[in-house]
Design a protein around this motif. Structure first.
Motif, PDB file in Angstrom:
ATOM      1  N   GLY A 132      -2.935  -2.969  -1.176  1.00 56.20           N
ATOM      2  CA  GLY A 132      -1.512  -3.271  -1.342  1.00 56.20           C
ATOM      3  C   GLY A 132      -1.143  -4.220  -0.221  1.00 56.20           C
ATOM      4  N   GLU A 160       1.450  -6.665   1.768  1.00 54.01           N
ATOM      5  CA  GLU A 160       2.876  -6.952   1.982  1.00 54.01           C
ATOM      6  C   GLU A 160       2.995  -8.371   2.525  1.00 54.01           C
ATOM      7  OE1 GLU A 160       4.672  -3.755   4.424  1.00 54.01           O
ATOM      8  OE2 GLU A 160       2.743  -2.779   4.203  1.00 54.01           O
ATOM      9  N   SER A 177       4.733  -4.909  -6.454  1.00 50.69           N
ATOM     10  CA  SER A 177       5.274  -3.546  -6.408  1.00 50.69           C
ATOM     11  C   SER A 177       6.679  -3.488  -5.839  1.00 50.69           C
ATOM     12  CB  SER A 177       4.333  -2.610  -5.646  1.00 50.69           C
ATOM     13  OG  SER A 177       3.789  -3.216  -4.506  1.00 50.69           O
ATOM     14  N   GLU A 198      10.059 -10.209   2.030  1.00 51.26           N
ATOM     15  CA  GLU A 198       8.719  -9.664   1.789  1.00 51.26           C
ATOM     16  C   GLU A 198       8.572  -9.310   0.319  1.00 51.26           C
ATOM     17  OE1 GLU A 198       7.197  -6.392   4.298  1.00 51.26           O
ATOM     18  OE2 GLU A 198       6.873  -5.257   2.449  1.00 51.26           O
ATOM     19  N   GLN A 206       5.465  -7.248  -2.150  1.00 52.76           N
ATOM     20  CA  GLN A 206       4.205  -6.511  -2.077  1.00 52.76           C
ATOM     21  C   GLN A 206       3.430  -6.645  -3.377  1.00 52.76           C
ATOM     22  OE1 GLN A 206       7.031  -3.938  -1.942  1.00 52.76           O
ATOM     23  NE2 GLN A 206       7.610  -4.678   0.071  1.00 52.76           N
ATOM     24  N   PRO A 222      -0.849  -1.360  -5.782  1.00 53.53           N
ATOM     25  CA  PRO A 222      -2.279  -1.407  -5.479  1.00 53.53           C
ATOM     26  C   PRO A 222      -3.072  -2.127  -6.576  1.00 53.53           C
ATOM     27  CG  PRO A 222      -1.471   0.884  -5.647  1.00 53.53           C
ATOM     28  CD  PRO A 222      -0.386   0.003  -6.091  1.00 53.53           C
ATOM     29  N   HIS A 271       0.725  -7.239   6.151  1.00 58.24           N
ATOM     30  CA  HIS A 271       0.143  -5.889   6.274  1.00 58.24           C
ATOM     31  C   HIS A 271      -0.721  -5.616   5.045  1.00 58.24           C
ATOM     32  CE1 HIS A 271       3.928  -4.588   8.769  1.00 58.24           C
ATOM     33  NE2 HIS A 271       3.163  -5.454   9.408  1.00 58.24           N
ATOM     34  N   ASN A 274      -2.602  -2.741   3.070  1.00 58.09           N
ATOM     35  CA  ASN A 274      -2.804  -1.311   2.830  1.00 58.09           C
ATOM     36  C   ASN A 274      -4.086  -1.132   2.033  1.00 58.09           C
ATOM     37  OD1 ASN A 274       0.064  -0.062   3.633  1.00 58.09           O
ATOM     38  ND2 ASN A 274       0.363  -2.041   2.644  1.00 58.09           N
ATOM     39  N   PHE A 275      -4.863  -0.113   2.414  1.00 57.83           N
ATOM     40  CA  PHE A 275      -6.211  -0.008   1.861  1.00 57.83           C
ATOM     41  C   PHE A 275      -6.603   1.445   1.644  1.00 57.83           C
ATOM     42  CE2 PHE A 275     -10.837   0.439   2.864  1.00 57.83           C
ATOM     43  CZ  PHE A 275     -11.339  -0.254   1.778  1.00 57.83           C
ATOM     44  N   SER A 276      -7.297   1.687   0.531  1.00 60.18           N
ATOM     45  CA  SER A 276      -7.909   3.005   0.326  1.00 60.18           C
ATOM     46  C   SER A 276      -9.142   2.862  -0.533  1.00 60.18           C
ATOM     47  CB  SER A 276      -6.924   3.966  -0.346  1.00 60.18           C
ATOM     48  OG  SER A 276      -6.603   3.527  -1.648  1.00 60.18           O
ATOM     49  N   ARG A 308       4.555   2.040  13.965  1.00 54.97           N
ATOM     50  CA  ARG A 308       4.639   0.638  13.546  1.00 54.97           C
ATOM     51  C   ARG A 308       4.327  -0.326  14.677  1.00 54.97           C
ATOM     52  NH1 ARG A 308       6.985   0.035   8.331  1.00 54.97           N
ATOM     53  NH2 ARG A 308       7.565   2.068   7.520  1.00 54.97           N
TER      54      ARG A 308
HETATM   55  P1  ADP Z   1       5.753  -0.470   4.426  1.00 59.01           P
HETATM   56  O1  ADP Z   1       6.271   0.940   4.541  1.00 59.01           O
HETATM   57  O2  ADP Z   1       4.706  -0.739   5.444  1.00 59.01           O
HETATM   58  O3  ADP Z   1       6.839  -1.502   4.408  1.00 59.01           O
HETATM   59  P2  ADP Z   1       5.371  -1.203   1.599  1.00 59.01           P
HETATM   60  O4  ADP Z   1       6.061  -0.201   0.744  1.00 59.01           O
HETATM   61  O5  ADP Z   1       6.048  -2.496   1.813  1.00 59.01           O
HETATM   62  O6  ADP Z   1       4.984  -0.492   3.008  1.00 59.01           O
HETATM   63  O7  ADP Z   1       3.943  -1.554   1.006  1.00 59.01           O
HETATM   64  C1  ADP Z   1       2.957  -0.598   0.767  1.00 59.01           C
HETATM   65  C2  ADP Z   1       1.937  -1.158  -0.200  1.00 59.01           C
HETATM   66  O8  ADP Z   1       0.820  -0.260  -0.254  1.00 59.01           O
HETATM   67  C3  ADP Z   1       2.445  -1.297  -1.623  1.00 59.01           C
HETATM   68  O9  ADP Z   1       2.020  -2.533  -2.175  1.00 59.01           O
HETATM   69  C4  ADP Z   1       1.765  -0.149  -2.352  1.00 59.01           C
HETATM   70  O10 ADP Z   1       1.537  -0.428  -3.708  1.00 59.01           O
HETATM   71  C5  ADP Z   1       0.442  -0.074  -1.598  1.00 59.01           C
HETATM   72  N1  ADP Z   1      -0.255   1.217  -1.750  1.00 59.01           N
HETATM   73  C6  ADP Z   1       0.254   2.427  -2.110  1.00 59.01           C
HETATM   74  N2  ADP Z   1      -0.714   3.354  -2.186  1.00 59.01           N
HETATM   75  C7  ADP Z   1      -1.885   2.729  -1.875  1.00 59.01           C
HETATM   76  C8  ADP Z   1      -3.241   3.166  -1.795  1.00 59.01           C
HETATM   77  N3  ADP Z   1      -3.596   4.440  -2.029  1.00 59.01           N
HETATM   78  N4  ADP Z   1      -4.174   2.241  -1.460  1.00 59.01           N
HETATM   79  C9  ADP Z   1      -3.821   0.979  -1.186  1.00 59.01           C
HETATM   80  N5  ADP Z   1      -2.566   0.516  -1.263  1.00 59.01           N
HETATM   81  C10 ADP Z   1      -1.583   1.374  -1.591  1.00 59.01           C
END
Ligand code: ADP
Ligand code: MN
Ligand code: MN
Ligand code: MN
Length: 357
Positions: A127, A129, A187, A199, A201, A204, A249, A251-253, A311
Motif C-alpha cells: 500500500g 501513500e 484506496s 496524498e 494511496q 493493497p 510511505h 506499507n507491506f505485508s 511516526r
Molecule cells: P497512514 O495512517 O500512514 O496515513 P494510509 O491509510 O494513508 O496510512 O495508507 C495505508 C495503506 O496501507 C493503504 O494503501 C492500505 O490499503 C495499505 N494496507 C492496508 N493493509 C495492508 C496490508 N496488510 N499490507 C500492505 N498494505 C496494506
C-alpha cells in the motif's frame, strides 16, 4: 470550445472497432513520464498480446549509442479516463532492439524478484501513500500560497476543509475518480500537513502490479494537472523551513505476516531491513536527505529506528497490528520521487529472499 468538447467526447465504439492505446513509459531521468498514442484494430485484454512499439531514445535521454531506437514492451493495461470508451492506457517497459533491458528499466529486475517462487508463495501486498505538491505555473510556488509570501503556519491544513485550508481539492478529487475508472486500486486521498500538498494511496496490491499502478496513477495526475494549468511536484522537500516534506510511505505485508503469529515475522523483517538501511536509503529517492531530518514526522536519514504507532521512526507498526498479533508494517523512509519498482522489489528481496548468515 464546444465543438472541441463534442469531438473529445465522441464515442468511437459507435462507429468503429478501433481503439486508441496510449503507450506510457518512464523517461531518461528515471522520473519523467512519456507517452504516445496509436490506433489498434480492436481491444485486446492481454498486455502481452499488444504490439511492441518503439520510440526515439535520443529525445528522452535514453539512447545508449548511435542507434537511438528503443523498444516498448506492453506490460499492463488500464482504462483511459481521458478518452474513455474502450480506449486504454498501456504501461510499458523499455529494451534495446536486441532485447536487453535499458538502464532506466527498473521493472525488469523487479519482475525477477517478484517471480521468484519464494516471493510468489508469500503474496506480498503493498500500500503506497504517494504525497505530492501542486505548484502555480511559471512561479513554481505552492497553490493557495500568497505570491512572494507564506501562509499561516502548519496545523489547520492536514485533512482540512475551507477556502483558507484546502488548496487544489478539485484536482485531487478528479484524480481519485479517474484512477478508480482506470482500474487502479486507489484506496483513498487526503489533504496534507503542508498546504497545497495532497496524498493518494494505492493498495493493497500484490507484487509488481503495485508499482505498475502507482506509475499509471502518477501519469494520470500529470495529465490532470496539465489540463488544470498547474505544476505537479514530487520534490521530497518542496519548501525549506518549517514545512513538511513529501514522502511515499510503503506499507507491506506477506502472507505469513497476515497470518496468526505474524508479528514475529514482522519483527524479523524489520531486523533484516535495519541491516540493509544504507543500501535501501540510497535507492529510496533523490534529495531524501532534505526530507529525512528527524523532524516533521520523519526519522533521521542516518539512523534506523522502528516503533509501534511512532511516526518519527523509519518503520512504523500500527497499534492494530500489534494488538492483533498480525498485519503489516509501514516503511516511512521512501521519498515522494522514489521509483516504486525499486522500492517494492528491494523490500521483498531483503525481507523474503535474503537469509542472514
Ligand atoms: P497512514 O495512517 O500512514 O496515513 P494510509 O491509510 O494513508 O496510512 O495508507 C495505508 C495503506 O496501507 C493503504 O494503501 C492500505 O490499503 C495499505 N494496507 C492496508 N493493509 C495492508 C496490508 N496488510 N499490507 C500492505 N498494505 C496494506
Ligand atoms: Mn497516509
Ligand atoms: Mn501522508
Ligand atoms: Mn503513512
Amino acid at each position: 470550445m464546444s465543438l472541441i468538447n463534442d469531438l473529445l467526447s465522441l464515442h468511437l465504439s459507435d462507429s468503429t472497432e478501433n481503439v486508441i492505446a496510449e503507450y506510457i513509459w518512464i523517461g531518461g531521468s528515471g522520473k519523467d513520464l512519456r507517452s504516445k498514442a496509436r490506433t489498434l484494430p480492436e481491444l485486446v485484454p492481454d498486455p502481452h498480446a499488444l504490439p511492441k512499439w518503439n520510440f526515439d531514445g535520443s529525445s528522452t535521454g535514453q539512447a545508449p549509442g548511435e542507434d537511438g531506437e528503443i523498444i516498448l514492451y506492453p506490460q499492463a493495461i488500464f482504462r483511459d479516463p481521458f478518452r474513455r470508451g474502450k480506449n486504454i492506457l498501456v504501461m510499458c517497459d523499455a529494451y534495446t532492439p536486441s532485447g536487453e533491458a535499458i538502464p532506466t528499466n527498473k521493472r525488469f529486475n523487479a519482475t525477477k524478484i517478484f517471480s521468484h517462487p519464494d516471493v510468489v508463495a508469500e503474496e506480498p501486498w503493498y500500500g503506497i501513500e504517494q504525497e505530492y505538491t501542486i505548484l502555480q505555473k511559471d512561479i513554481r510556488w505552492p497553490i493557495g500560497w500568497p505570491v512572494g509570501g507564506f501562509p499561516p503556519p502548519q496545523g489547520p491544513y492536514y485533512c482540512g476543509v475551507g477556502a483558507e485550508k484546502a488548496f487544489g481539492r478539485d484536482i485531487a478529487n478528479a484524480h481519485y475518480k479517474a484512477c478508480v475508472y482506470a482500474g487502479i486500486n486507489i484506496s483513498g486521498i487526503n489533504g496534507e500537513v503542508m498546504p497545497g500538498q495532497w496524498e493518494f494511496q494505492v493498495g493493497p496490491v500484490v507484487g509488481i502490479s503495485a508499482a505498475d499502478e502507482l506509475w499509471v496513477a502518477r501519469y494520470i495526475l500529470e495529465r490532470i494537472t496539465e489540463i488544470a494549468g498547474v505544476v505537479l511536484s514530487f520534490d521530497p522537500k518542496p519548501i525549506e523551513g518549517d514545512w513538511n516534506g513529501a514522502g511515499a510511505h510503503t506499507n507491506f505485508s506477506t502472507k505469513s505476516m497476515r497470518y496468526d503469529g505474524g508479528i514475529d515475522v514482522i519483527k524479523n523483517a524489520i531486523k533484516k531491513l535495519s541491516l540493509w538501511h544504507k543500501e535501501h536509503i540510497s535507492e529510496y529517492g533523490e534529495d531524501n536527505e532534505r526530507r529525512l531530518t528527524g523532524r516533521h514526522e520523519t526519522a533521521d536519514i542516518n539512523t534506523f529506528s522502528w516503533g509501534v504507532g511512532n511516526r518519527g521512526a523509519s518503520i512504523r507498526v500500527s497499534r492494530d497490528t500489534e494488538k492483533a498479533g498480525k498485519g503489516y508494517f509501514e516503511d516511512r523512509r521512501p521519498a515522494s520521487n522514489m521509483d516504486p519498482y525499486v522500492v517494492t522489489s528491494m523490500i521483498a528481496e531483503t525481507t523474503i529472499l535474503w537469509k542472514p548468515t
